[in-house]
Write a protein that holds these residues in place. Structure first.
Motif, short mmCIF file in Angstrom:
data_model
loop_
_atom_site.label_atom_id
_atom_site.label_comp_id
_atom_site.label_asym_id
_atom_site.label_seq_id
_atom_site.Cartn_x
_atom_site.Cartn_y
_atom_site.Cartn_z
N LEU A 175 -35.03 -3.21 -3.13
CA LEU A 175 -33.95 -3.24 -4.11
C LEU A 175 -33.70 -4.67 -4.57
O LEU A 175 -33.90 -5.63 -3.82
N MET A 176 -33.27 -4.78 -5.82
CA MET A 176 -32.95 -6.09 -6.39
C MET A 176 -31.49 -6.09 -6.81
O MET A 176 -31.05 -5.20 -7.54
N SER A 177 -30.73 -7.09 -6.34
CA SER A 177 -29.31 -7.19 -6.66
C SER A 177 -29.13 -7.74 -8.07
O SER A 177 -30.08 -8.25 -8.66
N PRO A 178 -27.91 -7.64 -8.62
CA PRO A 178 -27.67 -8.22 -9.95
C PRO A 178 -27.96 -9.71 -10.00
O PRO A 178 -28.24 -10.26 -11.07
N GLY A 265 -31.99 1.86 -18.27
CA GLY A 265 -32.54 0.63 -18.83
C GLY A 265 -32.60 -0.54 -17.88
O GLY A 265 -33.03 -1.62 -18.29
N ASN A 266 -32.20 -0.37 -16.62
CA ASN A 266 -32.22 -1.47 -15.66
C ASN A 266 -33.21 -1.17 -14.55
O ASN A 266 -33.29 -0.04 -14.06
N VAL A 267 -33.97 -2.19 -14.14
CA VAL A 267 -34.87 -2.07 -13.00
C VAL A 267 -34.10 -2.46 -11.74
O VAL A 267 -33.71 -3.61 -11.58
N LEU A 268 -33.87 -1.49 -10.86
CA LEU A 268 -33.07 -1.72 -9.65
C LEU A 268 -33.92 -2.14 -8.47
O LEU A 268 -33.41 -2.65 -7.49
N GLY A 269 -35.24 -1.90 -8.56
CA GLY A 269 -36.10 -2.22 -7.43
C GLY A 269 -37.46 -1.60 -7.63
O GLY A 269 -37.90 -1.34 -8.76
N ALA A 270 -38.12 -1.31 -6.52
CA ALA A 270 -39.47 -0.73 -6.58
C ALA A 270 -39.68 0.19 -5.39
O ALA A 270 -39.19 -0.06 -4.28
N LEU A 271 -40.41 1.27 -5.62
CA LEU A 271 -40.86 2.18 -4.57
C LEU A 271 -42.36 1.96 -4.41
O LEU A 271 -43.12 2.09 -5.37
N ALA A 304 -24.40 6.12 -7.05
CA ALA A 304 -23.69 5.72 -5.83
C ALA A 304 -22.97 4.39 -6.05
O ALA A 304 -21.84 4.20 -5.58
N ARG A 305 -23.63 3.47 -6.76
CA ARG A 305 -22.99 2.18 -7.05
C ARG A 305 -21.77 2.36 -7.94
O ARG A 305 -20.71 1.77 -7.68
N LEU A 306 -21.90 3.19 -8.99
CA LEU A 306 -20.77 3.41 -9.89
C LEU A 306 -19.61 4.09 -9.16
O LEU A 306 -18.44 3.76 -9.40
#
Length: 566
Positions: A175-178, A265-271, A304-306
């Motif tokens: 995961l990548m944070s803001p 439209g946002n990249v949150l991370g990678a699987l 979950a974040r929202l």
């Protein structure tokens, strides 16, 4: 033939090679152990029991393709006490695949000399074909898993278990944070030894999205990436030191398929899916399924974040309403008491035909005026927050001298400071002219000076104004209770307070409004503090489009020690 005394652990190697499957089955048919590689070989999850030495859904075949009788199966023979030496077998799996395995079956005796269990060891003679992928079932299971809880972190490792070993030997969820910080949220490997090593590797050397390879490609482009991670070439390219290289080589070569976790439209991370057999490339269907799963996971994480943010907003609202009701009631109580007292006095004096003493009316009106001003400030702060939230904070810009504004504000606070026994100092050797909104600039300086008096514990407060070319700087320094390091980052947020509201009043809005106004000017506000050592708040404001002569004829002299304290 091995022997096993009562209470002894089975004589199994503590480190089984990653390509070896093994199972330990008691004479009763209870399965004591069945490793992940055995699940890969036989195409079944670890069973709890085995009947007549026959694995659920599996057939041992003769060379002509006909099934072996149950008693001739290797596991059945070992349970009957026969040592089955290394041999090659063909197994028909429940999914219809025929695989060639090489292995042994060893009986294990108990303390009474009887066969208590059997150990079956297997290796694949040739690369196993790709499993038949039931995409609908996998995605349905993933949907059911993600729908069971809003605790995102708790569901990530179970999610990887749907992929390992069905689609690969290992999996990572990054995961990548803001703030662009990258962290490994979950990891899994089919081999226990590599699983532990992989976790240690990721803990000691977190992924770096800026390095060449799959991660940077996924995060920058949001597209699928394929590479052979942990090959010698990759190790040479990405290892940060010798120990890093050693651990990467010990994990061994893996084929890698990385898909982005993208939502709205946002990249949150990678699987990332790993496969030890680098010759068995990921096919298009596997890529499609992994991409769909990554998309659903990203939506789940985003929701979950929202939800977390919404709950935090509700918590802040409830806390704010409690503080606001208390703050609004505080000035109303003395105001109401004073008015009631004056009303009673006027009534009594009127009944007795006596005049109302002027000093009593004046005293009461002074209290009323003071509390009305306090109520007005509270309401103004609430209106300012509303305007900021709606993007309607308007600025009426004019040419001002920041030093003069600071002097005026200091003069207004002089009576309150004298009452508290606080000494006020102003260091403003020359005019510092710029283009700002007077009311908003006064509001900012007032907020900072008010805080310095409130938390300054009666010690001197120093206000300094100087300029550095096209930037004006104002600092407010107190010598009071200070602010803890962990609170410095949040004091400029809405409704945030670094002190107990029981001992210090306020809505927790002053510094938030200050930061918003300063940023609207294009400037910055910073705080430096240590508990018990006081605090220094520093404003830096662009001076705007002003005549060049103001930058030279009225340049400030060298900084004093007080002005450098900001």
């Amino acid at each position: 033939m091995a022997s096993l005394k009562d209470g002894d652990a089975p004589p199994l190697s503590s480190r089984v090679m990653d390509a070896e499957g093994w199972a330990l089955v008691e004479h009763s048919g209870r399965v004591v152990a069945f490793n992940a590689q055995a699940s890969v070989h036989f195409g079944i999850p670890a069973p709890t029991t085995v009947e007549h030495g026959r694995l659920p859904g599996c057939e041992w075949l003769r060379s002509d393709g006909t099934p072996l009788p149950s008693h001739e199966a290797p596991l059945a023979r070992a349970l009957a006490g026969e040592q089955v030496d290394t041999a090659e077998w063909t197994v028909l799996r429940p999914d219809g695949m025929r695989v060639r395995l090489q292995g042994t079956a060893t009986p294990v005796k108990g303390g009474d000399g009887r066969v208590a269990a059997a150990v079956l060891r297997t290796r694949a003679v040739e690369a196993l074909p790709a499993p038949l992928l039931d995409a609908s079932r996998l995605l349905a299971e993933a949907g059911a898993l993600l729908g069971t809880s809003v605790d995102a972190e708790a569901q990530l490792e179970p999610l990887l278990k749907l992929l390992v070993p069905t689609l690969g030997d290992g999996a990572l969820l990054i995961l990548m944070s803001p703030d662009a910080d990258v962290s490994v949220a979950a990891s899994l490997h089919v081999d226990a030894g590599r699983h532990a090593l992989l976790r240690e590797l990721l803990s000691r050397y977190p992924p770096d999205p800026t390095l060449p390879g799959g991660l940077s490609h996924v995060f920058v482009t949001g597209a699928v990436a394929r590479l052979c991670v942990m090959s010698d070439e990759h190790v040479t390219l990405t290892a940060r030191d010798a120990e890093h290289a050693r651990m990467m080589r010990e994990v061994g070569p893996h084929g890698c398929l990385s898909v982005p976790l993208a939502a709205r439209g946002n990249v949150l991370g990678a699987l990332i899916l790993l496969r030890a057999n680098v010759l068995h490339a990921f096919d298009a269907e596997e890529e499609r399924v992994l991409a769909e799963l990554a998309h659903r996971t990203a939506l789940y994480l985003e929701n979950a974040r929202l939800l977390k943010e919404a709950r935090e907003a509700v918590r802040q609202r409830d806390e704010f309403l409690g503080i606001a009701s208390h703050e609004l009631k505080t000035p109303l109580t003395p105001l109401s008491l004073k008015v009631q007292l004056l009303q009673k006095q006027v009534t009594v004096l009127a009944r007795e035909g006596k005049p109302v003493p002027t000093e009593r009316v004046s005293e009461t009106l002074e209290v009323v005026q003071r509390q009305v001003r306090r109520l007005s400030r509270l309401v103004d702060n609430l209106l300012d927050v509303s305007r900021i939230s709606a993007g309607r904070l308007r600025l009426e810009v004019e040419e001002l001298d920041l030093a003069s504004v600071a002097a005026e504000i200091l003069y207004r606070f002089a009576p309150a400071a004298q009452q508290q026994g606080t000494e006020l100092e102003l260091h403003a050797p020359v005019p510092v002219v710029g283009r700002w909104d007077r009311l908003r600039l006064e509001q900012v300086v007032t907020n900072l000076l008010s805080n310095a008096l409130k938390y300054g514990a009666g010690h001197p407060v120093v206000l300094s104004v100087d300029a550095r070319g096209t930037v004006a700087r104002l600092t407010v320094k107190d010598h009071g209770i200070g602010i803890a390091p962990e609170d410095l980052a949040r004091i400029f947020e809405r409704f945030e307070r670094a002190v107990s509201d029981r001992h210090y009043g306020g809505l927790g809005l002053g510094l938030y409004i200050t930061r918003q106004i300063v940023e609207a000017f294009g400037g910055t506000v910073l705080a430096q503090s240590e508990p018990g050592q006081g605090s220094t708040f520093t404003l830096e404001l662009p001076r705007g489009d002003i005549p060049e002569e103001w930058l030279t004829a009225h340049a400030a002299p060298g900084p004093t020690s007080e002005s450098e304290g900001g």
